[in-house]
Design a protein around this motif. Sequence first.
Motif, mmCIF file in Angstrom:
data_model
loop_
_atom_site.group_PDB
_atom_site.id
_atom_site.type_symbol
_atom_site.label_atom_id
_atom_site.label_comp_id
_atom_site.label_asym_id
_atom_site.label_seq_id
_atom_site.Cartn_x
_atom_site.Cartn_y
_atom_site.Cartn_z
ATOM 1 N N GLU A 172 0.799 -1.093 0.006
ATOM 2 C CA GLU A 172 0.020 0.116 -0.081
ATOM 3 C C GLU A 172 0.897 1.178 -0.074
ATOM 4 N N LYS A 173 2.134 0.974 0.935
ATOM 5 C CA LYS A 173 2.884 2.267 0.888
ATOM 6 C C LYS A 173 3.777 2.410 -0.080
ATOM 7 N N TYR A 174 4.407 1.165 -0.875
ATOM 8 C CA TYR A 174 5.227 0.832 -1.485
ATOM 9 C C TYR A 174 6.751 1.180 -1.098
ATOM 10 N N ARG A 175 6.786 0.851 0.427
ATOM 11 C CA ARG A 175 7.906 1.012 0.971
ATOM 12 C C ARG A 175 7.687 0.299 2.536
ATOM 13 N N THR A 176 8.673 -0.432 2.708
ATOM 14 C CA THR A 176 8.601 -1.229 4.190
ATOM 15 C C THR A 176 10.035 -1.199 5.192
ATOM 16 N N PHE A 218 18.156 -0.221 1.620
ATOM 17 C CA PHE A 218 19.331 0.116 2.515
ATOM 18 C C PHE A 218 19.581 -1.212 3.602
ATOM 19 N N MET A 219 20.825 -1.598 3.812
ATOM 20 C CA MET A 219 20.925 -2.621 4.974
ATOM 21 C C MET A 219 21.825 -1.722 6.011
ATOM 22 N N VAL A 220 21.247 -1.449 7.286
ATOM 23 C CA VAL A 220 21.641 -0.539 8.347
ATOM 24 C C VAL A 220 21.706 -1.417 9.468
ATOM 25 N N ASP A 279 13.946 7.046 9.013
ATOM 26 C CA ASP A 279 12.806 8.088 8.149
ATOM 27 C C ASP A 279 13.552 8.893 7.281
ATOM 28 N N GLU A 280 14.711 9.097 7.468
ATOM 29 C CA GLU A 280 15.402 9.995 6.389
ATOM 30 C C GLU A 280 15.914 8.993 5.341
ATOM 31 N N LEU A 281 16.456 7.935 5.783
ATOM 32 C CA LEU A 281 16.875 6.796 4.506
ATOM 33 C C LEU A 281 15.572 6.562 3.625
ATOM 34 N N LEU A 282 14.687 6.100 4.498
ATOM 35 C CA LEU A 282 13.412 5.734 3.884
ATOM 36 C C LEU A 282 13.094 6.587 2.870
#
Length: 258
Positions: A187-191, A221-223, A233-236
Motif C-alpha cells: 500500500e505504501k510501496y515501502r517497508t 539500505f542495509m543498516v 525515516d531520512e533513509l526511507l
Amino acid sequence: MSKEPNARMRGIDRAIAILEFLKARRRPVGIGDMARALKAPRSSVYEIVGRFVEAGILETDQDNSVYFGRSVYFYADAYLASQPLVRLGRDEAIRLSRATGETTQLCMLVANKYTVAFMHPGSSLFRISSETGVLVPIPWTASGRLLLGGMTDDEIRELIPPEDFWLPDGREIKFKDFIDDVRDACEKYRTVTSGLSDPYTMCLAAAIRDQHAKPVATICFMVSASTDAGRRDELLNLLSASADALSRRLDHPSNISD
C-alpha cells in the motif's frame, strides 16, 4: 524417436544443474566432484562441460577444474544493455551508497526466492556483506514483502515453501502476519524489517514499479538494527524518492538513455 525428446530434456536439465552448481559454489570445481554432487554420470557431465568449454561458457584451469568462461561476461553485458531496470537500478544503488555511506542493494525475485541483483557497500563502520545471486527465502526480507504486490493470498501461499517461514534462529513467521506485512508494504510501496535473517540488521526497502504499478524490483539500505528513528525515516524517504524516479523512467522509455 519417441525417446529422443525426453533424452534431450534430461540433457537440458543437467546442463542447467551444472550452471546452477557453479553459480552456488563461486569457484572452480573438478568435474568428478561436480558429478558426485549432482549424482550424475561422469561421462554425461564431461560431455556437457566439454560443449560449454567449446562455446566459451565454461573454462578449465591448470587443474582441469571448470568455472564460468568469458562468454558469460558478454552474455551478462548484453542482458544489461537490454534491461533498463537492472542498468538504471545498479547506477542508482551506487549513487545512493556514495551519497549516504550506507550499503545499498537492488533486489528481485528469482522463482520463489529473493536475491540481490546488485550491491554497493557503504563507507560507514557498520557494513553488511551480501553476495549477489544468493537465493534467500522471501519471508526473511523486507524486499520480499514488496515484491509480492499484485498476488492473492492463495498465490502467495502456493509460491512460498512452508519451511521458508522459519527464520534462521528458529522463529516462525505466521502466514497471516506475513500477509498483513505484505499488504501494508504494498500500500505504501515501502517497508522496514528488523532482526529477521540477522538480529543486528535493519532493512529499508522501496518498490520500483512497472507501467502497471506492479513491483518488479526494490532498492534498499542495509543498516544497523540500532539505527535511530530519525535516520531511518531520512533513509526511507530517500529510497522512496529514488524508487519513484526509477519507476517513472521505466514507464517512459524515451526518458532512458544509454
